[in-house]
Design a protein around this motif. Structure first.
Motif, mmCIF file in Angstrom:
data_model
loop_
_atom_site.group_PDB
_atom_site.id
_atom_site.type_symbol
_atom_site.label_atom_id
_atom_site.label_comp_id
_atom_site.label_asym_id
_atom_site.label_seq_id
_atom_site.Cartn_x
_atom_site.Cartn_y
_atom_site.Cartn_z
ATOM 1 N N ALA A 198 0.828 -1.209 0.000
ATOM 2 C CA ALA A 198 0.000 0.000 0.000
ATOM 3 C C ALA A 198 0.863 1.260 0.000
ATOM 4 O O ALA A 198 0.553 2.252 -0.677
ATOM 5 N N LEU A 199 1.965 1.230 0.753
ATOM 6 C CA LEU A 199 2.871 2.389 0.788
ATOM 7 C C LEU A 199 3.486 2.644 -0.585
ATOM 8 O O LEU A 199 3.586 3.793 -1.024
ATOM 9 N N ARG A 200 3.894 1.597 -1.242
ATOM 10 C CA ARG A 200 4.499 1.761 -2.573
ATOM 11 C C ARG A 200 3.481 2.335 -3.559
ATOM 12 O O ARG A 200 3.808 3.220 -4.359
ATOM 13 N N MET A 201 2.255 1.796 -3.518
ATOM 14 C CA MET A 201 1.229 2.282 -4.431
ATOM 15 C C MET A 201 0.903 3.744 -4.143
ATOM 16 O O MET A 201 0.777 4.556 -5.071
ATOM 17 N N ARG A 202 0.791 4.105 -2.867
ATOM 18 C CA ARG A 202 0.448 5.485 -2.546
ATOM 19 C C ARG A 202 1.583 6.432 -2.905
ATOM 20 O O ARG A 202 1.344 7.559 -3.391
ATOM 21 N N ALA A 203 2.824 5.988 -2.703
ATOM 22 C CA ALA A 203 3.965 6.824 -3.080
ATOM 23 C C ALA A 203 3.928 7.125 -4.577
ATOM 24 O O ALA A 203 4.148 8.268 -5.018
ATOM 25 N N GLY A 204 3.627 6.076 -5.384
ATOM 26 C CA GLY A 204 3.549 6.290 -6.827
ATOM 27 C C GLY A 204 2.442 7.252 -7.212
ATOM 28 O O GLY A 204 2.609 8.092 -8.118
ATOM 29 N N LEU A 205 1.304 7.150 -6.519
ATOM 30 C CA LEU A 205 0.188 8.050 -6.803
ATOM 31 C C LEU A 205 0.512 9.478 -6.402
ATOM 32 O O LEU A 205 0.182 10.440 -7.123
ATOM 33 N N TYR A 206 1.166 9.656 -5.243
ATOM 34 C CA TYR A 206 1.569 11.005 -4.824
ATOM 35 C C TYR A 206 2.504 11.630 -5.847
ATOM 36 O O TYR A 206 2.408 12.831 -6.160
ATOM 37 N N SER A 207 3.401 10.806 -6.400
ATOM 38 C CA SER A 207 4.320 11.321 -7.412
ATOM 39 C C SER A 207 3.555 11.784 -8.646
ATOM 40 O O SER A 207 3.839 12.856 -9.205
ATOM 41 N N ARG A 208 2.551 11.013 -9.074
ATOM 42 C CA ARG A 208 1.760 11.386 -10.247
ATOM 43 C C ARG A 208 0.927 12.633 -9.985
ATOM 44 O O ARG A 208 0.676 13.424 -10.899
ATOM 45 N N LEU A 209 0.505 12.795 -8.726
ATOM 46 C CA LEU A 209 -0.296 13.969 -8.375
ATOM 47 C C LEU A 209 0.566 15.201 -8.119
ATOM 48 O O LEU A 209 0.041 16.289 -7.873
ATOM 49 N N GLY A 210 1.890 15.025 -8.152
ATOM 50 C CA GLY A 210 2.794 16.152 -7.940
ATOM 51 C C GLY A 210 2.989 16.522 -6.481
ATOM 52 O O GLY A 210 3.511 17.603 -6.186
ATOM 53 N N GLU A 211 2.595 15.634 -5.568
ATOM 54 C CA GLU A 211 2.731 15.907 -4.133
ATOM 55 C C GLU A 211 4.023 15.255 -3.648
ATOM 56 O O GLU A 211 4.035 14.206 -2.996
ATOM 57 N N GLN A 212 5.143 15.932 -3.973
ATOM 58 C CA GLN A 212 6.452 15.344 -3.769
ATOM 59 C C GLN A 212 6.799 15.147 -2.298
ATOM 60 O O GLN A 212 7.459 14.158 -1.927
ATOM 61 N N GLU A 213 6.357 16.048 -1.439
ATOM 62 C CA GLU A 213 6.678 15.906 -0.022
ATOM 63 C C GLU A 213 6.057 14.639 0.547
ATOM 64 O O GLU A 213 6.709 13.887 1.289
ATOM 65 N N LYS A 214 4.800 14.364 0.195
ATOM 66 C CA LYS A 214 4.143 13.141 0.667
ATOM 67 C C LYS A 214 4.775 11.902 0.021
ATOM 68 O O LYS A 214 4.874 10.842 0.648
ATOM 69 N N TYR A 215 5.200 12.080 -1.218
ATOM 70 C CA TYR A 215 5.883 10.983 -1.898
ATOM 71 C C TYR A 215 7.139 10.588 -1.123
ATOM 72 O O TYR A 215 7.370 9.392 -0.850
ATOM 73 N N TYR A 216 7.948 11.597 -0.752
ATOM 74 C CA TYR A 216 9.186 11.301 -0.028
ATOM 75 C C TYR A 216 8.909 10.781 1.379
ATOM 76 O O TYR A 216 9.665 9.952 1.908
ATOM 77 N N ASP A 217 7.815 11.212 1.988
ATOM 78 C CA ASP A 217 7.448 10.677 3.308
ATOM 79 C C ASP A 217 7.197 9.176 3.226
ATOM 80 O O ASP A 217 7.669 8.401 4.071
ATOM 81 N N ASP A 218 6.440 8.763 2.205
ATOM 82 C CA ASP A 218 6.167 7.335 2.045
ATOM 83 C C ASP A 218 7.439 6.566 1.699
ATOM 84 O O ASP A 218 7.654 5.444 2.185
ATOM 85 N N LYS A 219 8.306 7.155 0.886
ATOM 86 C CA LYS A 219 9.564 6.487 0.539
ATOM 87 C C LYS A 219 10.437 6.322 1.776
ATOM 88 O O LYS A 219 11.098 5.286 1.954
ATOM 89 N N ASP A 220 10.458 7.357 2.648
ATOM 90 C CA ASP A 220 11.231 7.247 3.896
ATOM 91 C C ASP A 220 10.678 6.123 4.784
ATOM 92 O O ASP A 220 11.450 5.362 5.386
ATOM 93 N N THR A 221 9.364 6.028 4.841
ATOM 94 C CA THR A 221 8.746 4.958 5.648
ATOM 95 C C THR A 221 9.115 3.588 5.088
ATOM 96 O O THR A 221 9.438 2.656 5.839
ATOM 97 N N LEU A 222 9.084 3.468 3.774
ATOM 98 C CA LEU A 222 9.473 2.204 3.147
ATOM 99 C C LEU A 222 10.925 1.867 3.447
ATOM 100 O O LEU A 222 11.264 0.702 3.715
ATOM 101 N N TRP A 223 11.779 2.884 3.430
ATOM 102 C CA TRP A 223 13.196 2.658 3.725
ATOM 103 C C TRP A 223 13.371 2.183 5.166
ATOM 104 O O TRP A 223 14.132 1.243 5.431
ATOM 105 N N ARG A 224 12.664 2.805 6.117
ATOM 106 C CA ARG A 224 12.765 2.397 7.523
ATOM 107 C C ARG A 224 12.261 0.965 7.712
ATOM 108 O O ARG A 224 12.864 0.179 8.446
ATOM 109 N N LEU A 225 11.166 0.623 7.038
ATOM 110 C CA LEU A 225 10.642 -0.731 7.157
ATOM 111 C C LEU A 225 11.621 -1.758 6.586
ATOM 112 O O LEU A 225 11.774 -2.857 7.132
#
Length: 312
Positions: A275-302
């Motif tokens: 779900a995190l990966r899918m949402r990160a991709g959607l945030y990127s498509r929507l141009g919401e880069q800050e939320k995109y990087y938040d999800d990527k950081d969470t994925l990295w921590r996991l």
């Protein structure tokens, strides 16, 4: 072993000149010199009995070995390693090539190859199995799965249709054909297959969730939501429902709706990597880069937590 003892008694009889016949109840020893008729009759009887019993024992051993091979080849629950299943099927096919069960053994060998991810050989065996036995629904079903994996949707439809003709009460086959039809954009036909699958297995909610997806893709949002609500009421955390709701929003261009559904899922399970990966991709498509990087950081921590958990 009685058969063995009977043969030994014959050998001893020739050597000693005395023999005791193997009969029920009290027995008597006969001597070659003084009782030749009884002696030779006992020799013949013990010899016949020993050979017969040894023959039966040998046959039982052979039958036991064949049954063991059958059990390993007909491995419906993946009890044995795939290589062991393959070896058993190979022995059965090699030794009994004219047997009426050859089609079934070929089908099960195909399954062994499938488990080993040797899809070309699996497809070959399944094809030969249905040539020998056109009513082999299981091999048609498996051919359909291989066709799906290779992206050959037309062949997958043909294989699943043949499986349904051979075994019309199998809900899984209708479900699989429904998935292929949906992939091909034949949504109304997919709805029909998912409806039939649910009729055959009323307790399985997956066909209802998939039918809702098909309704949504054909533009019937009311029926789609009705099916989704049915599944949600009976199983609020149904994984197929959540996946289909997200995909439906995505495929119909409702990216914000897809994000909202993924966010609701992550509220219940913050560590859902998919779900995190899918949402990160959607945030990127929507141009919401800050939320995109938040999800990527969470994925990295996991990923770090998972990596550290594997090392003491």
């Amino acid at each position: 072993d009685v058969g063995g003892w009977a043969i030994i008694s014959v050998i001893r009889g020739f050597s000693t000149g005395q023999i005791q016949p193997f009969v029920r109840g009290a027995s008597q020893t006969y001597e070659r010199q003084s009782q030749p008729n009884s002696f030779w009759a006992s020799i013949a009887w013990n010899g016949f009995l020993g050979c017969a019993l040894l023959g039966i024992s040998g046959q039982m051993i052979v039958q036991g070995l064949v049954q063991s091979l059958r059990d390993q080849c007909y491995d419906d629950n993946d009890t044995y390693p795939a290589q062991q299943q393959l070896a058993a099927c190979n022995q059965l096919i090699a030794k009994h090539s004219g047997d009426t069960d050859i089609a079934a053994w070929l089908g099960w060998r195909g399954t062994a190859y499938y488990r080993l991810k040797d899809y070309a050989r699996a497809q070959r065996d399944y094809t030969e199995a249905v040539r020998l036995d056109p009513k082999d629904a299981a091999s048609y079903y498996d051919l359909g799965l291989i066709d799906e994996q290779s992206g050959n949707n037309a062949s997958a439809i043909a294989s699943h249709t043949a499986a349904i003709k051979a075994r019309a009460n199998d809900a899984d086959t209708y479900t699989n054909r429904g998935h292929v039809l949906m992939e091909m954009g034949r949504f109304s036909e997919a709805v029909s297959d998912f409806t039939q699958a649910h009729a055959l297995e009323p307790g399985d909610l997956a066909p209802i969730a998939n039918r809702g997806m098909s309704y949504g893709l054909v533009g019937d949002r009311d029926r789609a939501e009705k099916d989704f609500m049915t599944v949600r009421r009976l199983d609020p955390s149904n994984a197929i429902l959540m996946q289909n709701e997200v995909l439906l929003s995505y495929k119909t261009g409702d990216l914000r709706g897809a994000v909202d559904k993924l966010t609701a899922l992550l509220t219940r399970n913050p560590n859902n990597v998919m779900a995190l990966r899918m949402r990160a991709g959607l945030y990127s498509r929507l141009g919401e880069q800050e939320k995109y990087y938040d999800d990527k950081d969470t994925l990295w921590r996991l990923s770090k937590v998972s990596s550290n958990a594997g090392h003491p």
